[in-house]
Design an enzyme around this catalytic site. Structure first.
Site, PDB file in Angstrom:
ATOM      1  CD  GLU A   1       1.898  -5.540   6.119  1.00  0.00           C
ATOM      2  OE1 GLU A   1       1.088  -5.607   5.179  1.00  0.00           O
ATOM      3  OE2 GLU A   1       2.720  -6.463   6.372  1.00  0.00           O
TER       4      GLU A   1
ATOM      5  N   GLY B   1       0.011  -5.319   1.319  1.00  0.00           N
ATOM      6  CA  GLY B   1      -1.315  -5.507   0.750  1.00  0.00           C
ATOM      7  C   GLY B   1      -1.293  -6.255  -0.559  1.00  0.00           C
TER       8      GLY B   1
ATOM      9  CD  GLU C   1      -2.462  -7.949   3.967  1.00  0.00           C
ATOM     10  OE1 GLU C   1      -2.615  -8.101   5.189  1.00  0.00           O
ATOM     11  OE2 GLU C   1      -2.488  -6.818   3.416  1.00  0.00           O
TER      12      GLU C   1
ATOM     13  CB  ALA D   1      -0.919   0.008   1.214  1.00  0.00           C
TER      14      ALA D   1
END
Length: 261
Positions: free
Chosen positions: A135, A112, A115, A69
């Site tokens: 993260e 992300g 994911e 992200a």
């Protein structure tokens, strides 16, 4: 019918019953911003609604799948606001895609991006792929499945190393762990994913999303519940014209002609 198009950060390429949806922000390693997430969500929803689409390939191209992200998406978020944010809802809706998803992963597949890839049903990786959840190194945790999706493919130990350590792993390590299903040479991952998708698309168009629904029922049900659910869905499919055609074609030693009814 869903057609090929290029709408800025998202490109769509139609190949028969297979649709390729591509993230297109190579200048920032396909970092995810709101436009990308909304574009993915809307394109996947359109593919789900199109009866002529049977399999979806999701990719970032031969360079990078996605480096994660944009940090601006997280900066300034409050604890209450994040749970209700548009980006959090987009990730959830992407995971709800009904048709089979094949991820074609090259280069960075982090945060992300990872994911999204691991939420797909099949992951085909280039030998350049690097998967990780960094993260924790920002003082936060994965917020779109990264504390759960590694475990479903590779077990608790691999999940813990990923979520607590934050280091990325290469394609062959990921393959040995079960995170990816196939590794191919650099430059061939999209074609490999499309060929695999075309093979899947030869199967019954009603049965493909049904099988996915039953497999994913284990996310919310006990083993006993999912087994009962499998029986129920199978019973419903047996009354379809596709099932009659598939059985007749097998008996007659010919390829089936499925019509999605």
């Amino acid at each position: 019918m869903m057609q090929s198009r290029d709408s800025g950060v998202i490109g769509v390429d139609r190949r028969g019953h297979v649709v390729v949806i591509r993230i297109q922000r190579p200048e920032v390693r396909n970092a995810l911003n709101l436009a990308v997430l909304e574009g993915l969500r809307d394109s996947l929803a359109e593919a789900d609604r199109d009866d002529s689409v049977r399999v979806i390939v999701l990719t970032g191209g031969e360079g990078d799948f996605s480096a994660g992200a944009d940090i601006d998406m997280l900066s300034g978020q409050t604890s209450a606001g994040y749970a209700r944010s548009v980006n959090a809802r987009c990730f959830k809706e992407i995971r709800r895609t009904e048709k089979p998803l094949v991820a074609a992963v090259s280069g960075f597949c982090l945060g992300g991006g990872c994911e999204i890839a691991l939420a797909c049903d099949v992951v085909i990786a280039s030998d350049t792929a690097r998967l990780g959840q960094p993260e924790i190194r920002l003082g936060i945790i994965p917020g779109a499945g990264g504390t759960q999706l590694w475990r479903r493919r590779a077990g608790d130990g691999v999940q813990s190393v990923a979520a607590l350590g934050g280091a990325a792993i290469g394609a062959f390590t990921a393959r040995r762990a079960g995170l990816v299903d196939r590794v191919v040479p650099c430059g061939g991952v999209i074609e490999e994913a499309c060929q695999f998708g075309a093979e899947l698309a030869k199967n019954g168009p009603l049965a493909l999303p049904a099988a996915k629904r039953v497999m994913r029922a284990s996310w919310n049900m006990s083993l006993s519940g999912t087994l009962d659910h499998e029986v129920s869905v199978m019973a419903g499919l047996l009354s379809s014209s596709d099932a009659a055609e598939g059985i007749a074609a097998f008996q007659q030693k010919r390829p089936p002609v499925f019509e999605g009814r």
